[in-house]
Enzyme design. Structure first.
Site, short mmCIF file in Angstrom:
data_model
loop_
_atom_site.label_atom_id
_atom_site.label_comp_id
_atom_site.label_asym_id
_atom_site.label_seq_id
_atom_site.Cartn_x
_atom_site.Cartn_y
_atom_site.Cartn_z
CG PHE A 1 -58.25 -9.19 14.30
CD1 PHE A 1 -57.84 -8.53 13.14
CD2 PHE A 1 -57.27 -9.69 15.17
CE1 PHE A 1 -56.49 -8.37 12.85
CE2 PHE A 1 -55.92 -9.53 14.89
CZ PHE A 1 -55.53 -8.88 13.73
CG ASP B 1 -69.45 -13.64 14.32
OD1 ASP B 1 -70.03 -13.01 15.23
OD2 ASP B 1 -68.21 -13.63 14.18
CB THR C 1 -60.76 -12.49 21.96
OG1 THR C 1 -61.27 -11.19 21.61
CG2 THR C 1 -61.35 -13.55 21.06
CB THR D 1 -54.48 -18.09 22.79
OG1 THR D 1 -53.54 -17.15 23.31
CG2 THR D 1 -55.26 -18.66 23.96
CG ASP D 2 -49.07 -16.88 22.79
OD1 ASP D 2 -50.13 -16.36 23.22
OD2 ASP D 2 -48.10 -16.20 22.40
CD GLU D 3 -53.37 -14.29 26.79
OE1 GLU D 3 -54.02 -14.50 27.82
OE2 GLU D 3 -53.37 -13.19 26.20
CE1 TYR E 1 -59.28 -15.54 24.86
CE2 TYR E 1 -56.99 -15.19 25.50
CZ TYR E 1 -57.93 -15.53 24.54
OH TYR E 1 -57.52 -15.85 23.27
CE LYS F 1 -59.26 -19.68 22.55
NZ LYS F 1 -60.19 -19.74 21.38
CG ASN G 1 -50.02 -10.92 21.84
OD1 ASN G 1 -49.68 -11.88 22.53
ND2 ASN G 1 -50.70 -9.89 22.33
P1 NAD Z 1 -62.43 -11.11 18.03
O1 NAD Z 1 -62.81 -10.76 19.42
O2 NAD Z 1 -61.99 -10.05 17.09
O3 NAD Z 1 -63.65 -11.88 17.32
C1 NAD Z 1 -64.38 -12.89 17.94
C2 NAD Z 1 -65.58 -13.21 17.04
O4 NAD Z 1 -66.30 -14.29 17.64
C3 NAD Z 1 -66.55 -12.03 16.90
O5 NAD Z 1 -66.94 -11.89 15.55
C4 NAD Z 1 -67.74 -12.45 17.77
O6 NAD Z 1 -68.97 -11.90 17.33
C5 NAD Z 1 -67.68 -13.96 17.62
N1 NAD Z 1 -68.33 -14.67 18.75
C6 NAD Z 1 -68.13 -14.44 20.08
N2 NAD Z 1 -68.90 -15.26 20.81
C7 NAD Z 1 -69.55 -16.06 19.92
C8 NAD Z 1 -70.49 -17.13 20.05
N3 NAD Z 1 -70.89 -17.53 21.26
N4 NAD Z 1 -70.95 -17.71 18.94
C9 NAD Z 1 -70.55 -17.30 17.70
N5 NAD Z 1 -69.70 -16.29 17.51
C10 NAD Z 1 -69.20 -15.68 18.61
O7 NAD Z 1 -61.33 -12.25 18.18
P2 NAD Z 1 -59.97 -12.52 17.40
O8 NAD Z 1 -58.91 -11.67 17.99
O9 NAD Z 1 -60.22 -12.50 15.94
O10 NAD Z 1 -59.68 -14.02 17.87
C11 NAD Z 1 -60.21 -15.11 17.14
C12 NAD Z 1 -59.75 -16.41 17.78
O11 NAD Z 1 -58.32 -16.46 17.78
C13 NAD Z 1 -60.17 -16.57 19.23
O12 NAD Z 1 -60.52 -17.91 19.44
C14 NAD Z 1 -58.92 -16.22 20.04
O13 NAD Z 1 -58.90 -16.89 21.26
C15 NAD Z 1 -57.84 -16.70 19.09
N6 NAD Z 1 -56.54 -15.99 19.18
C16 NAD Z 1 -56.48 -14.62 19.10
C17 NAD Z 1 -55.24 -13.99 19.13
C18 NAD Z 1 -55.11 -12.48 19.03
O14 NAD Z 1 -54.01 -11.96 19.25
N7 NAD Z 1 -56.15 -11.75 18.69
C19 NAD Z 1 -54.07 -14.76 19.23
C20 NAD Z 1 -54.17 -16.15 19.34
C21 NAD Z 1 -55.42 -16.76 19.29
O1 DAU Z 2 -51.09 -14.07 23.03
C1 DAU Z 2 -52.29 -14.24 22.33
C2 DAU Z 2 -53.35 -13.38 22.94
O2 DAU Z 2 -53.01 -12.03 22.63
C3 DAU Z 2 -54.76 -13.70 22.46
O3 DAU Z 2 -55.10 -15.00 22.86
C4 DAU Z 2 -55.77 -12.71 23.03
O4 DAU Z 2 -57.05 -12.95 22.50
C5 DAU Z 2 -55.33 -11.31 22.66
O5 DAU Z 2 -56.20 -10.38 23.26
C6 DAU Z 2 -53.90 -11.06 23.13
O6 DAU Z 2 -53.82 -11.02 24.56
P1 DAU Z 2 -52.90 -9.92 25.34
O7 DAU Z 2 -53.42 -9.77 26.70
O8 DAU Z 2 -51.46 -10.21 25.14
O9 DAU Z 2 -53.24 -8.63 24.42
P2 DAU Z 2 -53.59 -7.11 24.78
O10 DAU Z 2 -53.61 -6.38 23.49
O11 DAU Z 2 -54.76 -6.99 25.67
O12 DAU Z 2 -52.31 -6.67 25.60
C7 DAU Z 2 -51.01 -6.74 25.03
C8 DAU Z 2 -50.03 -6.17 26.05
O13 DAU Z 2 -50.27 -4.76 26.17
C9 DAU Z 2 -50.18 -6.76 27.43
O14 DAU Z 2 -48.90 -6.92 28.02
C10 DAU Z 2 -50.98 -5.71 28.20
C11 DAU Z 2 -50.56 -4.41 27.54
N1 DAU Z 2 -51.62 -3.37 27.51
C12 DAU Z 2 -52.82 -3.71 26.96
C13 DAU Z 2 -53.85 -2.80 26.93
C14 DAU Z 2 -55.18 -3.16 26.33
C15 DAU Z 2 -51.39 -2.10 28.03
O15 DAU Z 2 -50.28 -1.79 28.51
N2 DAU Z 2 -52.40 -1.20 27.99
C16 DAU Z 2 -53.63 -1.49 27.45
O16 DAU Z 2 -54.51 -0.61 27.45
#
Ligand code: NAD
Ligand code: DAU
Length: 338
Positions: free
Chosen positions: A12, A34, A83, A123-125, A147, A151, A176
């Site tokens: 993503f 990837d 993730t 991540t802020d997590e 997770y 990280k 997020n």
């Molecule tokens: P995503 O799950 O959409 O994508 C992860 C990608 O990494 C995929 O394309 C997957 O194929 C690839 N991947 C997984 N394992 C791998 C490996 N061993 N080698 C090479 N490629 C691999 O994730 P995202 O939501 O785009 O998150 C990207 C980064 O940002 C992550 O490091 C995540 O921790 C961080 N992040 C995400 C969020 C969020 O809200 N989505 C917020 C803060 C930080």
């Molecule tokens: O804060 C950054 C993080 O945000 C990233 O590091 C992670 O990769 C990303 O997955 C995300 O983590 P969250 O756990 O916050 O995201 P998620 O979308 O899983 O959940 C967001 C909120 O929604 C959380 O409070 C849980 C709630 N939730 C989530 C799902 C999937 C529900 O209530 N129902 C659901 O089915």
């Protein structure tokens, strides 16, 4: 920086970053490395010009293949990760392999090759939950699920390579993130696509007032890019959306934008160890000149519209492995629905 290796560039945020680099810097060549896990999707980068975008299918946990891909690159930006918090609760083996061992391999290769910049996207997590106020980069970390613990492990290794070996590592901690092309296991695309289909929205009961800070994906990419170019090696930069919303409020907005009503909400058992609120202070990155540009209402409207107009993208994902995961994760939902 002419040749940049982006790991996880078919996911993503990684794919948005690849598209961002290619449209912002005409002389940059991106090597997109990837593994193509369930979350990797080449549809996300299908518009990228082949003369400036080289895709390499590879695993960051494979030190040899990774080292070969990193050779000749001026910078590495690591998005590759497992993730999804709920999947890490089901089993964390892959989380440790990729988010810790994989980062170790990046650091070792960067040390050996003398890579000029390594940015670890975190991540802020890693801070854990906060009831009031916002975390600064100097606050201690307190990850509370597998997770975020993995990280944090990757981050700590990265920082140790800066201190011990001088590898120029920069870390960003984003909040997020939302926008087009997000795998529909995360709450926003899951609820949006379910609502489009008139299917139930599984809201975690007891967590409906939990708060997440929403950051538009392009704003996140600009923050990462600025930290990469202007950040100081060894430093951490928070990237905050500035849009704190309770889950119930987010859910209602999705229902409103898809023309559905609250009868679609189903309360399901809460996530174990569910962090109540995430909040970070991004003044350090703001001091470098970054600020989020996307307005919340506009970002939500365009994101939901994107899922409405791009069923071709998500319908084929919601099959096979996805449905197996969905059944396991939301067993309570079928019990409620049947
Ligand atoms: P995503 O799950 O959409 O994508 C992860 C990608 O990494 C995929 O394309 C997957 O194929 C690839 N991947 C997984 N394992 C791998 C490996 N061993 N080698 C090479 N490629 C691999 O994730 P995202 O939501 O785009 O998150 C990207 C980064 O940002 C992550 O490091 C995540 O921790 C961080 N992040 C995400 C969020 C969020 O809200 N989505 C917020 C803060 C930080
Ligand atoms: O804060 C950054 C993080 O945000 C990233 O590091 C992670 O990769 C990303 O997955 C995300 O983590 P969250 O756990 O916050 O995201 P998620 O979308 O899983 O959940 C967001 C909120 O929604 C959380 O409070 C849980 C709630 N939730 C989530 C799902 C999937 C529900 O209530 N129902 C659901 O089915």
């Amino acid at each position: 920086m002419k040749r940049i290796l982006v790991t996880g560039g078919a996911g993503f945020i990684g794919s948005a970053f690849v598209r961002y680099l290619l449209r912002t810097y005409p002389d940059v060549h991106v090597v997109n490395y990837d593994k193509m896990t369930y979350a990797g999707n080449l549809d996300n980068v299908k518009e990228c010009p082949p003369d400036r975008h080289t895709f390499v299918r590879g695993d960051i946990a494979d030190a040899t293949a990774l080292g070969a891909a990193m050779e000749g690159c001026d910078a590495v930006v690591n998005f590759a990760a497992e993730t999804h918090v709920d999947r890490s609760i089901m089993g964390a083996t892959e989380f440790l392999r990729t988010n810790v061992d994989g980062v170790y391999n990046i650091m070792e290769a960067a040390k050996r090759l003398g890579t000029a910049r390594v940015l670890l996207v975190s991540t802020d997590e890693v801070y854990g939950s906060i009831d009031t106020g916002s975390f600064k980069e100097t606050d201690p970390i307190n990850p509370r699920n597998p997770y975020s613990a993995a990280k944090a492990g990757g981050e700590l290794l990265g920082r140790s390579y800066f201190t011990t070996f001088g590898v120029p590592v920069i870390i960003t901690r984003g909040s997020n993130t939302y926008g087009p092309y997000q795998y529909p296991e995360k709450v926003l695309p899951l609820f949006a696509t379910n609502a489009i289909d008139g299917q139930p929205l599984p809201l975690y009961e007891g967590g409906e007032h939990n708060v997440r800070d929403w950051l538009y994906v392009d704003d996140h990419c600009r923050g990462i890019d600025l930290a990469l170019r202007e950040g100081r090696p060894g430093e951490v930069y928070n990237v905050a959306g500035g849009n704190e919303r309770e889950n119930i409020e987010l859910t209602r907005r999705i229902l409103e934008l898809t023309g559905r009503d609250e009868s679609l909400i189903r309360f399901v058992p809460d996530r174990p160890g569910h962090d109540r609120r995430y909040s970070i202070d991004a003044s350090k990155l703001r001091a470098l000149g970054w600020c989020p540009r996307m307005d919340w209402d506009e970002g939500m409207a365009l994101t939901i519209r994107w899922y409405q107009e791009n069923e071709w993208w998500w319908r084929k994902i919601k099959t096979g492995e996805y449905l197996e995961y969905y059944k396991r994760q939301y067993a309570a939902l079928s019990a409620i629905t049947e």
